[in-house]
Design a protein around this motif. Structure first.
Motif, PDB file in Angstrom:
ATOM      1  N   UNK A  70      49.952  55.481 102.752  1.00  0.00           N
ATOM      2  CA  UNK A  70      48.734  54.859 103.255  1.00  0.00           C
ATOM      3  C   UNK A  70      47.939  54.339 102.061  1.00  0.00           C
ATOM      4  N   UNK A  71      47.566  53.063 102.056  1.00  0.00           N
ATOM      5  CA  UNK A  71      46.857  52.498 100.897  1.00  0.00           C
ATOM      6  C   UNK A  71      45.520  53.188 100.590  1.00  0.00           C
ATOM      7  N   UNK A  72      44.950  53.894 101.560  1.00  0.00           N
ATOM      8  CA  UNK A  72      43.668  54.565 101.326  1.00  0.00           C
ATOM      9  C   UNK A  72      43.782  55.738 100.347  1.00  0.00           C
ATOM     10  N   UNK A  73      44.982  56.147 100.027  1.00  0.00           N
ATOM     11  CA  UNK A  73      45.150  57.268  99.097  1.00  0.00           C
ATOM     12  C   UNK A  73      44.586  56.915  97.711  1.00  0.00           C
ATOM     13  N   UNK A  74      44.563  55.635  97.392  1.00  0.00           N
ATOM     14  CA  UNK A  74      43.977  55.183  96.113  1.00  0.00           C
ATOM     15  C   UNK A  74      42.506  55.585  96.019  1.00  0.00           C
ATOM     16  N   UNK A  75      41.807  55.582  97.143  1.00  0.00           N
ATOM     17  CA  UNK A  75      40.383  55.934  97.156  1.00  0.00           C
ATOM     18  C   UNK A  75      40.167  57.422  96.869  1.00  0.00           C
ATOM     19  N   UNK A  76      41.123  58.262  97.251  1.00  0.00           N
ATOM     20  CA  UNK A  76      40.984  59.704  97.010  1.00  0.00           C
ATOM     21  C   UNK A  76      41.153  60.072  95.540  1.00  0.00           C
ATOM     22  N   UNK A  77      42.057  59.366  94.862  1.00  0.00           N
ATOM     23  CA  UNK A  77      42.386  59.717  93.472  1.00  0.00           C
ATOM     24  C   UNK A  77      42.370  58.462  92.601  1.00  0.00           C
ATOM     25  N   UNK A  78      41.180  57.871  92.388  1.00  0.00           N
ATOM     26  CA  UNK A  78      41.119  56.608  91.638  1.00  0.00           C
ATOM     27  C   UNK A  78      41.558  56.744  90.182  1.00  0.00           C
ATOM     28  N   UNK A  79      41.506  57.969  89.636  1.00  0.00           N
ATOM     29  CA  UNK A  79      41.875  58.160  88.230  1.00  0.00           C
ATOM     30  C   UNK A  79      43.370  58.388  88.038  1.00  0.00           C
ATOM     31  N   UNK A  80      44.135  58.413  89.127  1.00  0.00           N
ATOM     32  CA  UNK A  80      45.566  58.706  89.051  1.00  0.00           C
ATOM     33  C   UNK A  80      46.403  57.443  89.209  1.00  0.00           C
ATOM     34  N   UNK A  81      47.674  57.577  88.884  1.00  0.00           N
ATOM     35  CA  UNK A  81      48.645  56.512  89.143  1.00  0.00           C
ATOM     36  C   UNK A  81      49.126  56.711  90.574  1.00  0.00           C
ATOM     37  N   UNK A  82      48.662  55.863  91.463  1.00  0.00           N
ATOM     38  CA  UNK A  82      48.974  56.006  92.886  1.00  0.00           C
ATOM     39  C   UNK A  82      49.826  54.826  93.322  1.00  0.00           C
ATOM     40  N   UNK A  83      50.883  55.132  94.048  1.00  0.00           N
ATOM     41  CA  UNK A  83      51.798  54.112  94.545  1.00  0.00           C
ATOM     42  C   UNK A  83      51.856  54.234  96.068  1.00  0.00           C
ATOM     43  N   UNK A  84      51.746  53.116  96.758  1.00  0.00           N
ATOM     44  CA  UNK A  84      51.813  53.110  98.217  1.00  0.00           C
ATOM     45  C   UNK A  84      53.166  52.574  98.655  1.00  0.00           C
ATOM     46  N   UNK A  85      53.835  53.355  99.488  1.00  0.00           N
ATOM     47  CA  UNK A  85      55.137  52.977 100.031  1.00  0.00           C
ATOM     48  C   UNK A  85      55.050  53.048 101.558  1.00  0.00           C
ATOM     49  N   UNK A  86      54.646  51.970 102.218  1.00  0.00           N
ATOM     50  CA  UNK A  86      54.508  52.021 103.668  1.00  0.00           C
ATOM     51  C   UNK A  86      55.875  52.102 104.351  1.00  0.00           C
ATOM     52  N   UNK A  87      55.972  52.963 105.356  1.00  0.00           N
ATOM     53  CA  UNK A  87      57.197  53.095 106.154  1.00  0.00           C
ATOM     54  C   UNK A  87      56.829  53.556 107.549  1.00  0.00           C
ATOM     55  N   UNK A  88      57.662  53.190 108.505  1.00  0.00           N
ATOM     56  CA  UNK A  88      57.389  53.565 109.890  1.00  0.00           C
ATOM     57  C   UNK A  88      57.842  54.977 110.217  1.00  0.00           C
TER      58      UNK A  88
END
Length: 167
Positions: A70-88
């Protein structure tokens, strides 16, 4: 190193930092899957949040890569290296998208706090077994397909001589 049960997180972090002091120019890439972290509150998701916060605060020698769906995970941990991998579905995410992404990013070590290893795991992996309900059919704790998925995934992750699983 051996950590006494009562040692604090700070003591453990300092000990690890001392071990790595000769490698100050080198960080250790570590992948942590956080699929479903945004969508639902659960014990495993809280464990993942705690691991992320702990690594970010106490273990700067690790280059933490957080993978979510979920792209919103970036908002939880802005100081981290976050990668979004959307899947059904989680099968595609767990066994294809996530392993391909960590290989692409050159990460050789990963934690799996929600159970099964991917079919093609990184060379260094740690799997957490948080719920034995999958192995007690009489509890009827989970849907049959979920139970089979976890049993198979955890069976592949651990040596048979230690797990004694019957599928």
């Amino acid at each position: 190193p051996f950590y006494p049960a009562c040692s604090s997180l700070e003591e453990r972090s300092n000990s690890l930092s001392n071990l790595l002091q000769n490698h100050t120019d080198m960080s250790i890439p570590l992948a942590l899957p956080a699929r479903g972290l945004i969508r639902q509150f659960s014990g495993p998701n809280e464990l993942i949040r705690g691991l992320i916060c702990g690594f970010l605060r106490y273990a700067p020698e690790f280059e933490l890569h957080i993978y979510g769906d979920d792209p919103r995970i970036h908002q939880l941990f802005p100081e981290a290296r976050v990668h979004t991998l959307p899947a059904k579905d989680r099968l595609t995410w767990d066994h294809f998208l996530f392993p391909m992404a960590i290989r692409k990013h050159g990460i050789a070590m990963a934690l799996f706090p929600k159970g099964p290893l991917p079919l093609f795991p990184p060379p260094r992996s740690v799997t957490f077994l948080l719920d034995l309900g999958y192995f007690y059919p009489a509890l009827n704790a989970y849907r049959t397909l979920d139970t089979l998925y976890m049993q198979l995934g955890l069976h592949l992750a651990a040596p048979v001589s230690y797990t004694h699983l019957t599928l």
